[in-house]
Each structure stands twice: as structure tokens, then as C-alpha cells.
Design a protein around this motif. Structure first.
Motif, PDB file in Angstrom:
ATOM      1  N   ILE A  52       0.817  -1.210   0.000  1.00 13.11           N
ATOM      2  CA  ILE A  52       0.000   0.000   0.000  1.00 13.11           C
ATOM      3  C   ILE A  52       0.851   1.260   0.000  1.00 13.11           C
ATOM      4  N   ALA A  53       1.908   1.286   0.791  1.00 15.09           N
ATOM      5  CA  ALA A  53       2.753   2.480   0.849  1.00 15.09           C
ATOM      6  C   ALA A  53       3.366   2.783  -0.512  1.00 15.09           C
ATOM      7  N   LEU A  96      -9.546  -2.316   3.301  1.00 12.01           N
ATOM      8  CA  LEU A  96      -9.726  -1.689   4.608  1.00 12.01           C
ATOM      9  C   LEU A  96      -8.481  -0.907   5.031  1.00 12.01           C
ATOM     10  N   GLY A  97      -7.313  -1.475   4.759  1.00 14.58           N
ATOM     11  CA  GLY A  97      -6.082  -0.753   5.063  1.00 14.58           C
ATOM     12  C   GLY A  97      -5.845   0.408   4.118  1.00 14.58           C
ATOM     13  N   LEU A  98      -6.276   0.252   2.870  1.00 16.61           N
ATOM     14  CA  LEU A  98      -6.078   1.290   1.863  1.00 16.61           C
ATOM     15  C   LEU A  98      -6.863   2.552   2.213  1.00 16.61           C
ATOM     16  N   ASP A 104      -5.052   9.156   5.734  1.00  9.73           N
ATOM     17  CA  ASP A 104      -3.906   9.647   6.506  1.00  9.73           C
ATOM     18  C   ASP A 104      -2.934  10.448   5.643  1.00  9.73           C
ATOM     19  N   ARG A 105      -2.764  10.020   4.384  1.00 12.87           N
ATOM     20  CA  ARG A 105      -1.803  10.695   3.502  1.00 12.87           C
ATOM     21  C   ARG A 105      -2.438  11.777   2.647  1.00 12.87           C
ATOM     22  N   GLY A 210     -12.915  15.127   8.939  1.00  9.30           N
ATOM     23  CA  GLY A 210     -11.547  15.562   9.164  1.00  9.30           C
ATOM     24  C   GLY A 210     -10.548  15.093   8.128  1.00  9.30           C
ATOM     25  N   ALA A 211     -11.000  14.430   7.072  1.00  6.07           N
ATOM     26  CA  ALA A 211     -10.071  13.989   6.029  1.00  6.07           C
ATOM     27  C   ALA A 211      -9.471  15.210   5.338  1.00  6.07           C
TER      28      ALA A 211
END
Length: 252
Positions: A52-53, A96-98, A104-105, A210-211
């Protein structure tokens, strides 16, 4: 400026019921290319194949599409039943992690149908396995007969929060959409803001509170004829605009 690159998550698919593959619907590819004016790139929903990163170093945005398998109920603390249907655990592991990584990014991310439900589960929300069985709810599932165009035709209104992100985007507090889903949001997750409901109360539009960038999802299928639909077109255009603005920001 180069066209943004959009990662579109794939779905598990069996060719001739025997050869495993990953697939993305043509309508999703067309909506991204023709309306968001971006280059579509399919992401395999296979956790062993996706970092993902590194993925988010390559793409400018993400689309989480619809799909026949559902999010496994273990992700939101429910027991598996026949009503939950089929599952794609590999897609769960990637999607879900994506969602968290994109938010966050500040990478723009758009969720569609299953993607809408994945947004909710990613932030701790729960799902109804069969919303048509709830008192007062309509059947939101795809019709079993008729031509494909008839199955994707608009079937109900969505009432939007006045002055909210979606109402401002569409320039209206009420829109008309299609509906092709069996499951739906039961309890919203933390940071999940519901901004649209069907007339029967089913949640239909959300954003992540808050995104720092575009993090919106819809329960309907805006990819269908997105170039000419008065609701779909501004949604994908706004997604494209968010990616281009973010590219300019990153370029200084």
C-alpha cells in the motif's frame, strides 16, 4: 499537467468457472478516464501482491468499486450467516487498510457500493446483511430480470444534508440514483458522516470527518453512464479536480 493516475481495486473473478483472475468493470474504467480525466490502473485485490505504501507513491487517487462478494462480518464483530452471502477476504485485507492509508496521507479516495460499506467498516461501523428484511425498507437489490440498462436505471431519491459536501457538489438537496445492493450501513463508524438517505432511511452518501482531501463514498453506482448522468458526472469531476489540486500542491 499529466493526467492523474487512479488505482481502481479489482475483484476476484473466475474465468469459465475455473481460471482465477482479477476484474474491474468497464464502466468504472470509463468513468475514471472520460469524466475524471485520469488514467485508470487496476489494483489486484490480493494482499501478497500489493504494497500500500508503494502503491500510494505511484497513484494520485483510489476508487473502491462495487463487487458481488461482501465484507466479511468478522471485520465488524458479527457472526457469519447465510444472509451475508459470499466473501472476498483478499479484497477485505487490501481495501480496509487502503482507506486508512489514503485518508492519513491525503490521497483522494472514492468509494462505490461495496466501497461505501468498506469505508464504514474501516472506521468501526457495522452492516445489515439484508436490509430489505428490515421494517419499512425497500428492496435495494438489482432486479433479477430485464436488460442491463434497466437494472441500472434510477429507482429512488436520495435526500442530502442541506449545505453538506454532497449538496454543494450536486447543487441540490435531493437527487435521483440507481440501487443495486443487498447490504447497508447499520451503525456508522467513527469519523463516518452520513450525508444522504434513501426515502426508507437507508444511508446512501458519506464522507470521512476531518479527512484532508476527498474521502467520499456513495451506496449507488455512479459509474454507470457517468458521462451523461447529472449526478454521476459532477461526482467524478470533483474527484478528478481533487487529484489535480493535490498534484499541484505536491509539486509546490
Amino acid at each position: 499537467m499529466a493526467r492523474p493516475v487512479v488505482g481502481i481495486i479489482g475483484n476476484r473473478h473466475m474465468v469459465n468457472d475455473e481460471y482465477p483472475a482479477q476484474a474491474v468493470g468497464l464502466s468504472n474504467l470509463e468513468a475514471v478516464a472520460q469524466v475524471a480525466d485520469a488514467l485508470p490502473l487496476m489494483i489486484p485485490a490480493v494482499p501478497d501482491l500489493v504494497d500500500i505504501a508503494h502503491l500510494l507513491d505511484v497513484v494520485d487517487g483510489i476508487v473502491l468499486t462495487g463487487g458481488r462478494p461482501n465484507v466479511h462480518p468478522s471485520h465488524y464483530g458479527h457472526e457469519e450467516t447465510e444472509k451475508h452471502g459470499s466473501f472476498d477476504l483478499d479484497r477485505d485485507a487490501v481495501a480496509l487498510g487502503l482507506i486508512h492509508a489514503c485518508v492519513d496521507r491525503g490521497v483522494p479516495i472514492l468509494g462505490i457500493c461495496r466501497g461505501f460499506q468498506e469505508f464504514n467498516v474501516a472506521y468501526g461501523g457495522t452492516l445489515h446483511p439484508e436490509i430489505r428484511e428490515l421494517p419499512g425498507r425497500m428492496n435495494h437489490r438489482m432486479p433479477t430480470t430485464g436488460a442491463l440498462a434497466d437494472k441500472f436505471t434510477n429507482r429512488h431519491a436520495v435526500h442530502l444534508t442541506p449545505g453538506g459536501l454532497f449538496a454543494r457538489l450536486f447543487g441540490a438537496d435531493v437527487i435521483e440514483v440507481n440501487t443495486l445492493h443487498g447490504q447497508g450501513i447499520e451503525t456508522p463508524g467513527t469519523r463516518i458522516v452520513i450525508e444522504g438517505h434513501a426515502p426508507d432511511g437507508t444511508p446512501e452518501a458519506l464522507h470521512v470527518k476531518g479527512a484532508p482531501n476527498f474521502a467520499m463514498a456513495v451506496q449507488w453506482h455512479p459509474e454507470w453512464q457517468a458521462g451523461i448522468d447529472p449526478v454521476s458526472r459532477p461526482l467524478f469531476q470533483a474527484f478528478g479536480t481533487a487529484m489535480r489540486k493535490d498534484a499541484l500542491r505536491r509539486a509546490g
